[in-house]
Scaffold this motif. Structure first.
Motif, PDB file in Angstrom:
ATOM      1  N   SER A 121      89.450  74.480  30.079  1.00 28.84           N
ATOM      2  CA  SER A 121      88.289  74.968  30.739  1.00 28.84           C
ATOM      3  C   SER A 121      88.561  74.181  32.193  1.00 28.84           C
ATOM      4  O   SER A 121      88.488  73.142  32.210  1.00 28.84           O
ATOM      5  N   LEU A 142      87.826  70.537  33.108  1.00 28.58           N
ATOM      6  CA  LEU A 142      86.676  70.155  32.691  1.00 28.58           C
ATOM      7  C   LEU A 142      86.530  70.071  31.172  1.00 28.58           C
ATOM      8  O   LEU A 142      87.338  70.545  30.348  1.00 28.58           O
ATOM      9  N   ASN A 166      82.956  71.779  26.554  1.00 29.06           N
ATOM     10  CA  ASN A 166      81.757  72.072  26.291  1.00 29.06           C
ATOM     11  C   ASN A 166      81.022  72.334  27.983  1.00 29.06           C
ATOM     12  O   ASN A 166      79.911  72.271  28.102  1.00 29.06           O
ATOM     13  N   GLN A 167      81.904  72.222  28.964  1.00 35.24           N
ATOM     14  CA  GLN A 167      81.246  72.511  30.280  1.00 35.24           C
ATOM     15  C   GLN A 167      81.990  73.807  30.885  1.00 35.24           C
ATOM     16  O   GLN A 167      83.437  73.926  30.699  1.00 35.24           O
ATOM     17  N   TRP A 168      81.390  74.397  31.795  1.00 36.03           N
ATOM     18  CA  TRP A 168      82.018  75.632  32.573  1.00 36.03           C
ATOM     19  C   TRP A 168      81.473  75.915  33.622  1.00 36.03           C
ATOM     20  O   TRP A 168      80.312  75.535  33.776  1.00 36.03           O
ATOM     21  N   HIS A 199      76.988  74.774  37.298  1.00 30.83           N
ATOM     22  CA  HIS A 199      77.600  74.124  36.144  1.00 30.83           C
ATOM     23  C   HIS A 199      76.796  74.457  35.040  1.00 30.83           C
ATOM     24  O   HIS A 199      75.689  74.100  34.940  1.00 30.83           O
ATOM     25  N   MET A 223      76.407  73.558  30.913  1.00 30.16           N
ATOM     26  CA  MET A 223      76.950  72.261  29.729  1.00 30.16           C
ATOM     27  C   MET A 223      76.286  72.458  28.588  1.00 30.16           C
ATOM     28  O   MET A 223      74.844  72.560  28.517  1.00 30.16           O
ATOM     29  N   ASP A 224      76.785  72.632  27.150  1.00 32.08           N
ATOM     30  CA  ASP A 224      76.035  72.665  26.213  1.00 32.08           C
ATOM     31  C   ASP A 224      76.020  71.391  25.296  1.00 32.08           C
ATOM     32  O   ASP A 224      76.972  70.577  25.494  1.00 32.08           O
ATOM     33  N   ARG A 225      74.806  71.027  24.995  1.00 31.64           N
ATOM     34  CA  ARG A 225      74.612  69.538  24.127  1.00 31.64           C
ATOM     35  C   ARG A 225      73.889  69.924  23.053  1.00 31.64           C
ATOM     36  O   ARG A 225      73.163  70.789  22.991  1.00 31.64           O
ATOM     37  N   ILE A 238      71.563  74.486  26.553  1.00 29.31           N
ATOM     38  CA  ILE A 238      72.497  74.842  27.559  1.00 29.31           C
ATOM     39  C   ILE A 238      71.835  74.256  28.860  1.00 29.31           C
ATOM     40  O   ILE A 238      70.790  74.739  28.978  1.00 29.31           O
ATOM     41  N   GLU A 239      72.311  73.356  29.476  1.00 31.21           N
ATOM     42  CA  GLU A 239      71.815  72.780  30.750  1.00 31.21           C
ATOM     43  C   GLU A 239      72.507  73.219  31.900  1.00 31.21           C
ATOM     44  O   GLU A 239      73.910  73.688  31.924  1.00 31.21           O
ATOM     45  N   HIS A 240      71.857  73.952  33.140  1.00 33.77           N
ATOM     46  CA  HIS A 240      72.433  74.358  34.455  1.00 33.77           C
ATOM     47  C   HIS A 240      72.128  73.337  35.546  1.00 33.77           C
ATOM     48  O   HIS A 240      71.065  72.858  35.417  1.00 33.77           O
TER      49      HIS A 240
END
Length: 354
Positions: free
Chosen positions: A79, A97, A100-102, A124, A126-128, A136-138
């Motif tokens: 990634s 990256l 878990n980030q993209w 950005h 990221m899944d957690r 999924i956080e943006h």
């Protein structure tokens, strides 16, 4: 040209491209390619992966930028944000990256003055893990060339998908479950679109003059006055608006098989092109038109949806289903000369290398 029959409005005709047409960056079949003026392959930069991310471009250095990742399970998983040199036909990673980030949906090149290095601006993700689910956080990110990490900023609650960014105003348009919002560079919500009617939120564009106006697509085109926080409908149908650089009109789509232009002064819509006999139009393959910096050239993919037959096996409800096939064509328009040319193929992302 391919076998697709395109109906253009009166005054347009097919012709060979002029020598002034710049090269075109196109993502075709999951690969980033550089196309010449006649849409022939000039260089193949390779696979970029399945994540939906636009192409950014630095015209000074002749560098394109895109998020890339693995496109399957056969090779090494990765990634990263990557740079592509148009002149040398080479690419190299800017930053790696975690898996878990993209980066998705938004990528802009922001030039800097006085000889300073510019930076990339994007979204950005990221899944957690959170209890029994994945969240999924943006966040907004910026990356200066040569830096070894992203600068991240949070986004206000419910701002989910970016629709437009204005470099002149330093503002974003985002959509979310609760509506459409104007955001600042710190990710703060500055204004919410009045909930008078559902505008859809399928694409948006700031006025190129820097005025406090935004056109939003979805359930027709709507013009949002940011100073008075008022919104009015311009057209009954329309998505993915792109404001012409001269500010006089707006290019937009009504389906994957057409292109329209709305004249702001005349309050009139003109259909520029369409595919005939499209009884079941859809938006699945529609994307905003790609305008050159001077507004002289635009590129887009158009898609013909054709009924091939009816499935022999019934669906879960017992009914037979219609089977459709899609034929694609990549088209370039010279707006000043009112000529066009194209070839068979589909590009999900486009950017002029001008």
């Amino acid at each position: 040209m391919s076998a697709l029959k395109i109906d253009f409005t009166a005054g347009w005709y097919e012709a060979a491209p002029s020598t002034n047409v710049p090269d075109l960056l196109a993502e075709e079949s999951g690969r980033l390619r550089l196309l010449s003026a006649d849409l022939g392959l000039k260089h193949d930069f390779g696979a970029v992966g399945p994540v939906e991310c636009p192409i950014a471009y630095d015209p000074v250095r002749g560098l394109a930028f895109r998020y890339v990742c693995a496109a399957g399970f056969r090779g090494r998983d990765f990634s990263q944000l990557r740079a592509f040199s148009v002149a040398r036909g080479e690419s190299y990673p800017l930053i790696d990256l975690p898996l878990n980030q993209w980066a998705l949906w938004m990528l802009e090149w922001i030039a800097s003055g006085q000889g300073h290095v510019g930076q990339l601006l994007g979204l950005h993700a990221m899944d957690r893990a959170a209890d029994d689910r994945v969240v999924i956080e943006h966040r907004l990110f910026s990356l200066k060339l040569g830096a070894d990490q992203l600068r991240l900023r949070p986004i206000c609650r419910d701002a989910y998908k970016p629709l437009a960014f204005s470099r002149r105003r330093g503002e974003f348009i985002f959509s979310g479950a609760e509506g459409i919002y104007l955001l600042g560079l710190k990710g703060e919500r500055k204004l919410s679109l009045p909930s008078v009617e559902d505008v859809g939120g399928e694409g948006a564009a700031f006025s190129p003059s820097g005025d406090a106006q935004v056109v939003i697509g979805g359930d027709g085109l709507h013009l949002w006055d940011l100073e008075r926080n008022l919104c009015r409908r311009l057209t009954r149908n329309g998505r993915y608006p792109v404001w012409a650089p001269d500010g006089q009109g707006i290019w937009y789509r009504e389906s994957s098989a057409d292109l329209h232009y709305y004249d702001l002064a005349k309050d009139e819509t003109q259909r520029i092109l369409a595919l005939p006999k499209q009884r079941h139009p859809e938006f699945w393959h529609a994307r905003p038109v790609c305008l050159s910096r001077n507004g002289c050239y635009l590129a887009l993919s158009i898609t013909e949806k054709v009924l091939r037959g009816v499935s022999l096996k019934g669906s879960a409800t017992g009914a037979r289903e219609r089977v459709y096939v899609h034929d694609h064509q990549l088209v370039v328009l010279d707006v000043k000369q009112q000529v066009y040319w194209g070839r068979e193929g589909y590009a999900s992302q486009l950017h002029w290398a001008d």
